[in-house]
Design a protein around this motif. Structure first.
Motif, PDB file in Angstrom:
ATOM      1  N   ARG A  88      39.935  48.712  44.969  1.00 23.50           N
ATOM      2  CA  ARG A  88      40.978  49.715  44.725  1.00 23.50           C
ATOM      3  C   ARG A  88      42.146  49.100  43.948  1.00 23.50           C
ATOM      4  N   ALA A  89      42.523  47.878  44.342  1.00 21.96           N
ATOM      5  CA  ALA A  89      43.639  47.215  43.672  1.00 21.96           C
ATOM      6  C   ALA A  89      43.346  46.989  42.191  1.00 21.96           C
ATOM      7  N   GLN A  90      42.091  46.639  41.877  1.00 28.50           N
ATOM      8  CA  GLN A  90      41.739  46.414  40.481  1.00 28.50           C
ATOM      9  C   GLN A  90      41.774  47.718  39.695  1.00 28.50           C
ATOM     10  N   LYS A  91      41.313  48.800  40.290  1.00 37.37           N
ATOM     11  CA  LYS A  91      41.387  50.104  39.627  1.00 37.37           C
ATOM     12  C   LYS A  91      42.839  50.462  39.328  1.00 37.37           C
ATOM     13  N   GLU A  92      43.712  50.262  40.294  1.00 37.24           N
ATOM     14  CA  GLU A  92      45.121  50.602  40.104  1.00 37.24           C
ATOM     15  C   GLU A  92      45.753  49.714  39.041  1.00 37.24           C
ATOM     16  N   ARG A  93      45.351  48.462  38.994  1.00 31.36           N
ATOM     17  CA  ARG A  93      45.859  47.557  37.974  1.00 31.36           C
ATOM     18  C   ARG A  93      45.476  48.040  36.574  1.00 31.36           C
ATOM     19  N   LEU A 141      44.535  51.090  35.610  1.00 33.00           N
ATOM     20  CA  LEU A 141      45.223  52.354  35.309  1.00 33.00           C
ATOM     21  C   LEU A 141      46.688  52.103  34.959  1.00 33.00           C
ATOM     22  N   GLY A 142      47.278  51.088  35.573  1.00 32.71           N
ATOM     23  CA  GLY A 142      48.662  50.743  35.270  1.00 32.71           C
ATOM     24  C   GLY A 142      48.827  50.292  33.825  1.00 32.71           C
ATOM     25  N   GLU A 162      48.671  53.386  31.583  1.00 33.58           N
ATOM     26  CA  GLU A 162      49.927  54.151  31.574  1.00 33.58           C
ATOM     27  C   GLU A 162      50.994  53.438  30.753  1.00 33.58           C
ATOM     28  N   THR A 184      40.760  58.684  35.249  1.00 36.20           N
ATOM     29  CA  THR A 184      39.614  58.599  36.149  1.00 36.20           C
ATOM     30  C   THR A 184      38.561  59.611  35.714  1.00 36.20           C
ATOM     31  N   TRP A 211      35.798  53.396  42.737  1.00 38.32           N
ATOM     32  CA  TRP A 211      36.941  52.886  41.970  1.00 38.32           C
ATOM     33  C   TRP A 211      36.626  52.903  40.478  1.00 38.32           C
ATOM     34  N   VAL A 232      37.066  53.951  36.439  1.00 38.23           N
ATOM     35  CA  VAL A 232      38.036  54.138  35.359  1.00 38.23           C
ATOM     36  C   VAL A 232      37.259  54.546  34.118  1.00 38.23           C
TER      37      VAL A 232
END
Length: 494
Positions: A338-343, A345-346, A349, A364, A372, A374
């Motif tokens: 999950r952390a890698q997905k959020e990274r 996506l960050g 953005e 997503t 997770w 992308v």
């Protein structure tokens, strides 16, 4: 942090492999591994304490100094390694599937890198060490010198989650061939598959203490780097962590091999055949969902063909099949955590807030609410000074950058703190090789990019120190000793 036990107890790893047997952890900390494509619990791995790491290191030390491994010949080590490789071969299918579930790697690729490659590498280094000159006699002004190559000692091998089996064997195989003993510290995210090595070691009859396996968090991992009985650290991971390890090894006057991050460039020359280029994108830029240190996530395109290249990369990205990595038809799986997905996506953005142009992707995938995932994402008109062009994203996000002439392409490619990989695409191979020679990078392909297991691999600049793979890797696990002797006393070369 201690996590709740998973429901899939058959995959739980509640013990460590130390001194040739299963050892009870000295602490209670554990890590729950979730399946990347479903987010469901997959298994739980115990995490070692400083005391567990100390026990593993002392076991490796005893096996090196006093155990049977210290007295083995190269031929004996090679025979053991071949049995080790054969034992891994029996587990190719199950190991490959497990890694795909852990980190999202498409199953076809996982079979190649986490199944077949470790077997081949174990056999390759067995073959190499049987023919490696471990001792030679040189004439000197005072008689002669015996030049002996000896194992460096106890190796602390610290490995990442993206290619867990292959990268572990990048270290284990040459270390064992050289006569070293190993403490393997796998990443918690892929700790479950690390125990395949323990099962294979048992089956192969690897002597106790030669290979020890202890997943661990930050503090215990750092104790491995600092341990007084460790002789070398072999690390693959981020440049930030590599800097810390390198600094500590420098303080301790201890050798280290560091294979770190990358932000590699793929240079499309103005005479490139775009069919060849597009065919190579899977290996050069999107391999393992772009969770690869060699990912060529900067694509440099000549202004004369810029939109043509952008369209080609866009169409390739849109053509990837995103989904569960266990499906052989899937060509892009989820991020590992999950952390890698959020990274990832960050970074997307952040790029949206620049002058870069979003060509495809950017979020997503529809219909994949669990897992997770992308979207494969392409930005055009990226400035090489943007974060997207300078920092390692470790996900399927590509920056297409325009250039004016070969010199400008070389300048942009080298305008990076990293130097791990790269590629040049052209209809004139001699021209491509000439451009490739000007790029400050450890590996680079002309009209394709595919790591050669038989040649040295590693980086320049912030991408690392030392080399893995090829016969050259063994030299990093050996030390030289020169014995000065009178000529008439010399034994024959061994």
């Amino acid at each position: 942090m201690t996590h709740t036990l998973s429901a899939t107890a058959e995959l739980d790893r509640t013990n460590f492999y130390i001194d040739g047997r299963w050892a009870t952890p000295k602490g209670a900390e554990s890590y729950q591994v979730n399946e990347a494509a479903t987010e469901e619990p997959l298994g739980t791995a115990a995490l070692g304490t400083v005391e567990d790491v100390d026990t593993a290191v002392r076991s490796a030390r005893a096996a090196l100094d006093d155990g049977p491994w210290s007295t083995t010949s190269a031929a004996e080590r090679a025979a053991t390694m071949r049995r080790f490789g054969d034992a891994l071969a029996k587990r190719i299918d199950s190991t490959s599937r497990l890694v795909s579930r852990e980190n999202g790697m498409p199953i076809t690729m996982s079979t190649a890198f986490n199944g077949t490659a470790p077997v081949g590498l174990m056999h390759m280094y067995a073959d190499i060490i049987e023919n490696y000159p471990l001792e030679e006699i040189r004439q000197s002004l005072s008689g002669a010198t015996i030049v002996s190559r000896k194992p460096v000692g106890v190796v602390g091998a610290i490995t990442p989650w993206n290619y867990p089996q292959a990268i572990a064997v990048f270290k284990i195989a040459p270390a064992l061939a050289a006569g070293c003993t190993v403490v393997l510290k796998p990443s918690p995210e892929t700790a479950l598959d690390a125990y395949v090595f323990a099962e294979a070691a048992e089956e192969a009859g690897l002597p106790a203490g030669v290979l020890n396996i202890v997943p661990a968090g930050r503090d215990a991992s750092w104790s491995l780097v600092q341990h007084e009985l460790v002789d070398k650290i072999a690390f693959t991971g981020s440049t930030a962590v590599g800097r810390l390890i390198g600094a500590e090894c420098g303080r301790l006057v201890r050798p280290c091999t560091l294979e770190l991050g990358g932000k590699s460039a793929s240079i499309v020359l103005d005479d490139a055949d775009l069919t060849t280029f597009v065919t190579g994108l899977a290996g050069a830029s999107f391999m393992n969902n772009s969770q690869t240190c060699t990912t060529q996530s900067r694509i440099l395109a000549p202004r004369s063909r810029y939109e043509e290249v952008v369209d080609a990369v866009r169409d390739f990205a849109r053509g990837l099949t995103v989904g569960n990595p266990l499906d052989p038809a899937v060509t892009c799986g989820p991020m590992a955590t999950r952390a890698q997905k959020e990274r990832v996506l960050g970074y997307i953005e952040t790029a949206k807030g620049t002058d870069a142009r979003l060509v495809t992707g950017g979020g997503t995938p529809r219909g994949l609410d669990r897992g997770w995932f992308v979207e494969p994402t392409v930005f055009a008109d990226v400035n090489n000074r943007d974060r997207l062009a300078q920092e390692e994203v470790f996900g399927p996000v590509i920056a297409v950058i325009p250039y004016d002439g070969d010199d400008d392409a070389v300048r942009i490619a080298n305008d990076s703190q990293y130097g791990l990989a790269g590629s040049v695409w052209t209809s004139d191979e001699d021209r491509g090789i000439a451009v490739a020679r000007r790029i400050r990078t450890g590996t680079i392909g002309v009209n394709y990019y595919d790591i050669d297991l038989g040649s040295p691999f590693g980086g320049m600049k912030d991408s690392g120190i030392g080399r893995e793979l090829g016969p050259e890797a063994i030299s990093h696990y050996l030390e030289y000793q020169s014995i000065y002797a009178s000529a008439h006393q010399l034994p024959g070369a061994q």
